[in-house]
Design a protein around this motif. Structure first.
Motif, PDB file in Angstrom:
ATOM      1  N   TYR A 190       9.462 -28.208 -13.596  1.00 31.41           N
ATOM      2  CA  TYR A 190      10.342 -27.194 -14.159  1.00 31.41           C
ATOM      3  C   TYR A 190      10.416 -25.979 -13.242  1.00 31.41           C
ATOM      4  N   ASP A 191       9.262 -25.597 -12.681  1.00 29.84           N
ATOM      5  CA  ASP A 191       9.235 -24.458 -11.758  1.00 29.84           C
ATOM      6  C   ASP A 191      10.087 -24.753 -10.533  1.00 29.84           C
ATOM      7  N   LEU A 192       9.988 -25.984  -9.991  1.00 29.35           N
ATOM      8  CA  LEU A 192      10.796 -26.366  -8.836  1.00 29.35           C
ATOM      9  C   LEU A 192      12.276 -26.330  -9.186  1.00 29.35           C
ATOM     10  N   PHE A 193      12.614 -26.841 -10.375  1.00 28.48           N
ATOM     11  CA  PHE A 193      14.007 -26.832 -10.822  1.00 28.48           C
ATOM     12  C   PHE A 193      14.547 -25.409 -10.887  1.00 28.48           C
ATOM     13  N   CYS A 194      13.747 -24.481 -11.445  1.00 29.62           N
ATOM     14  CA  CYS A 194      14.183 -23.088 -11.556  1.00 29.62           C
ATOM     15  C   CYS A 194      14.377 -22.449 -10.192  1.00 29.62           C
ATOM     16  N   ARG A 195      13.471 -22.762  -9.244  1.00 35.20           N
ATOM     17  CA  ARG A 195      13.565 -22.168  -7.910  1.00 35.20           C
ATOM     18  C   ARG A 195      14.820 -22.643  -7.185  1.00 35.20           C
ATOM     19  N   VAL A 196      15.172 -23.918  -7.389  1.00 34.52           N
ATOM     20  CA  VAL A 196      16.326 -24.488  -6.684  1.00 34.52           C
ATOM     21  C   VAL A 196      17.635 -24.008  -7.286  1.00 34.52           C
ATOM     22  N   THR A 197      17.685 -23.910  -8.627  1.00 31.55           N
ATOM     23  CA  THR A 197      18.940 -23.625  -9.303  1.00 31.55           C
ATOM     24  C   THR A 197      19.103 -22.167  -9.715  1.00 31.55           C
ATOM     25  N   GLY A 198      17.995 -21.408  -9.763  1.00 34.32           N
ATOM     26  CA  GLY A 198      18.076 -20.049 -10.267  1.00 34.32           C
ATOM     27  C   GLY A 198      18.074 -19.990 -11.780  1.00 34.32           C
ATOM     28  N   TYR A 199      17.805 -21.132 -12.434  1.00 29.34           N
ATOM     29  CA  TYR A 199      17.804 -21.181 -13.893  1.00 29.34           C
ATOM     30  C   TYR A 199      16.762 -20.221 -14.459  1.00 29.34           C
ATOM     31  N   GLY A 200      17.105 -19.547 -15.570  1.00 28.18           N
ATOM     32  CA  GLY A 200      16.176 -18.637 -16.216  1.00 28.18           C
ATOM     33  C   GLY A 200      15.947 -17.358 -15.451  1.00 28.18           C
ATOM     34  N   GLY A 201      16.836 -17.044 -14.514  1.00 28.89           N
ATOM     35  CA  GLY A 201      16.688 -15.808 -13.754  1.00 28.89           C
ATOM     36  C   GLY A 201      15.724 -15.913 -12.590  1.00 28.89           C
ATOM     37  N   THR A 202      15.361 -17.141 -12.195  1.00 33.37           N
ATOM     38  CA  THR A 202      14.456 -17.323 -11.065  1.00 33.37           C
ATOM     39  C   THR A 202      15.181 -17.029  -9.759  1.00 33.37           C
ATOM     40  N   THR A 203      14.610 -16.158  -8.947  1.00 27.22           N
ATOM     41  CA  THR A 203      15.240 -15.796  -7.680  1.00 27.22           C
ATOM     42  C   THR A 203      15.015 -16.869  -6.628  1.00 27.22           C
ATOM     43  N   GLN A 204      15.722 -16.744  -5.512  1.00 28.56           N
ATOM     44  CA  GLN A 204      15.616 -17.703  -4.425  1.00 28.56           C
ATOM     45  C   GLN A 204      14.765 -17.145  -3.284  1.00 28.56           C
ATOM     46  N   ARG A 205      14.015 -18.003  -2.607  1.00 31.61           N
ATOM     47  CA  ARG A 205      13.216 -17.597  -1.450  1.00 31.61           C
ATOM     48  C   ARG A 205      13.894 -18.119  -0.191  1.00 31.61           C
ATOM     49  N   VAL A 206      14.179 -17.220   0.761  1.00 29.23           N
ATOM     50  CA  VAL A 206      14.866 -17.600   1.996  1.00 29.23           C
ATOM     51  C   VAL A 206      14.074 -17.083   3.193  1.00 29.23           C
ATOM     52  N   ASP A 207      14.395 -17.615   4.364  1.00 28.15           N
ATOM     53  CA  ASP A 207      13.687 -17.244   5.585  1.00 28.15           C
ATOM     54  C   ASP A 207      14.537 -16.434   6.553  1.00 28.15           C
ATOM     55  N   GLN A 208      15.785 -16.159   6.191  1.00 25.11           N
ATOM     56  CA  GLN A 208      16.648 -15.418   7.106  1.00 25.11           C
ATOM     57  C   GLN A 208      17.505 -14.423   6.333  1.00 25.11           C
ATOM     58  N   TYR A 209      17.992 -13.426   7.045  1.00 22.83           N
ATOM     59  CA  TYR A 209      18.812 -12.401   6.423  1.00 22.83           C
ATOM     60  C   TYR A 209      20.245 -12.886   6.268  1.00 22.83           C
ATOM     61  N   SER A 210      20.993 -12.194   5.451  1.00 23.97           N
ATOM     62  CA  SER A 210      22.393 -12.532   5.255  1.00 23.97           C
ATOM     63  C   SER A 210      23.186 -12.218   6.517  1.00 23.97           C
ATOM     64  N   ASP A 211      24.160 -13.053   6.833  1.00 24.12           N
ATOM     65  CA  ASP A 211      25.005 -12.818   7.998  1.00 24.12           C
ATOM     66  C   ASP A 211      26.369 -12.261   7.591  1.00 24.12           C
ATOM     67  N   ARG A 212      26.477 -11.853   6.326  1.00 26.97           N
ATOM     68  CA  ARG A 212      27.761 -11.330   5.827  1.00 26.97           C
ATOM     69  C   ARG A 212      27.482 -10.206   4.827  1.00 26.97           C
ATOM     70  N   ILE A 213      28.125  -9.078   5.024  1.00 23.62           N
ATOM     71  CA  ILE A 213      27.949  -7.929   4.133  1.00 23.62           C
ATOM     72  C   ILE A 213      29.317  -7.498   3.618  1.00 23.62           C
ATOM     73  N   LEU A 214      29.431  -7.398   2.289  1.00 20.61           N
ATOM     74  CA  LEU A 214      30.688  -7.001   1.676  1.00 20.61           C
ATOM     75  C   LEU A 214      30.762  -5.484   1.522  1.00 20.61           C
ATOM     76  N   ASP A 215      31.959  -4.968   1.533  1.00 22.38           N
ATOM     77  CA  ASP A 215      32.150  -3.532   1.318  1.00 22.38           C
ATOM     78  C   ASP A 215      32.210  -3.272  -0.189  1.00 22.38           C
ATOM     79  N   ARG A 216      31.091  -3.569  -0.822  1.00 16.59           N
ATOM     80  CA  ARG A 216      31.008  -3.420  -2.283  1.00 16.59           C
ATOM     81  C   ARG A 216      29.568  -3.136  -2.667  1.00 16.59           C
ATOM     82  N   ASP A 217      29.359  -2.088  -3.446  1.00 16.41           N
ATOM     83  CA  ASP A 217      28.013  -1.680  -3.840  1.00 16.41           C
ATOM     84  C   ASP A 217      27.521  -2.437  -5.068  1.00 16.41           C
ATOM     85  N   ILE A 218      26.214  -2.611  -5.115  1.00 16.64           N
ATOM     86  CA  ILE A 218      25.559  -3.154  -6.296  1.00 16.64           C
ATOM     87  C   ILE A 218      24.222  -2.433  -6.453  1.00 16.64           C
ATOM     88  N   THR A 219      23.861  -2.118  -7.684  1.00 15.50           N
ATOM     89  CA  THR A 219      22.616  -1.405  -7.965  1.00 15.50           C
ATOM     90  C   THR A 219      21.552  -2.390  -8.438  1.00 15.50           C
TER      91      THR A 219
END
Length: 210
Positions: A41-70
């Protein structure tokens, strides 16, 4: 008059043994599935984001939008862990896709060492699949000495693809929440915390992307 001893047909005895074996196998399978359910279940949540589980990545985003989020930050302690735990700042506003670093602060206010482990989630829960963490202290065993204060950084960004999801295309705020629990056997035997001053202030909220 004695009752005659019943005679069991060999085929009947064989059928009973097969049935008994099947029941044992079924029971063992159910036990095995119960033990496997949590990590699966923990693996499922990590892969899908189910239940508000965040994702773990090894690199930064290569795209930035001109839109703010708090991004708002929440901190909790459970299970009698004698820690003060809080975000250094309550919120930060970034561009969607921008990599940012913030910090949480944990302090052991007990007179003996104690250890904890943090779980996490984000709300709204659908945003979990798009909240990417490059660095995080979650699910890591942490031990603090009496009065010790620790800086716990989090490096993250919100995936620009979040604006392509109809339910999240107008999202303005995401809340990242951590809860620290005591590690088994690490809970203090007494409940009277003795506050001890110590630790340096933490500077956070520094953007490292652009």
């Amino acid at each position: 008059m004695n009752n005659p001893t019943p005679v069991t047909d060999p085929k009947t005895r064989q059928s009973n043994r097969v049935m008994a074996g099947a029941c044992v196998a079924f029971f063992a399978g159910m036990v095995g599935m119960a033990y496997a359910a949590v990590p699966l279940y923990d693996l499922f949540c990590r892969v899908t984001g189910y239940g508000g589980t965040t994702q773990r990545v090894d690199q930064y985003s290569d795209r930035i939008l001109d839109r703010d989020i708090t991004i708002r930050f929440d901190a909790n302690v459970s299970g009698g862990l004698p820690w003060e735990f809080k975000p250094v700042q309550r919120d930060v506003t970034v561009k969607i896709g921008e990599t940012a670093q913030i910090a949480y602060e944990a302090k052991n206010v007990f007179s003996t060492p104690s250890a904890g482990r943090a779980t996490f989630n984000v709300t709204p829960q659908l945003a979990g699949a798009y909240f990417n963490k490059v660095e995080c202290f979650c699910f890591t065993d942490t031990t603090l000495k009496p009065g010790e204060t620790m800086d716990m950084p989090v490096v993250f960004y919100v995936d620009p693809d979040i604006v392509d999801l109809p339910d999240l295309k107008n999202i303005k705020t995401i809340t990242l929440s951590y809860t620290f629990f005591p590690i088994d056997g690490a809970k203090p035997v007494a409940d009277a915390p003795a506050a001890v001053e110590g630790g340096d202030a933490i500077k956070a909220g520094k953007s490292i992307g652009g």
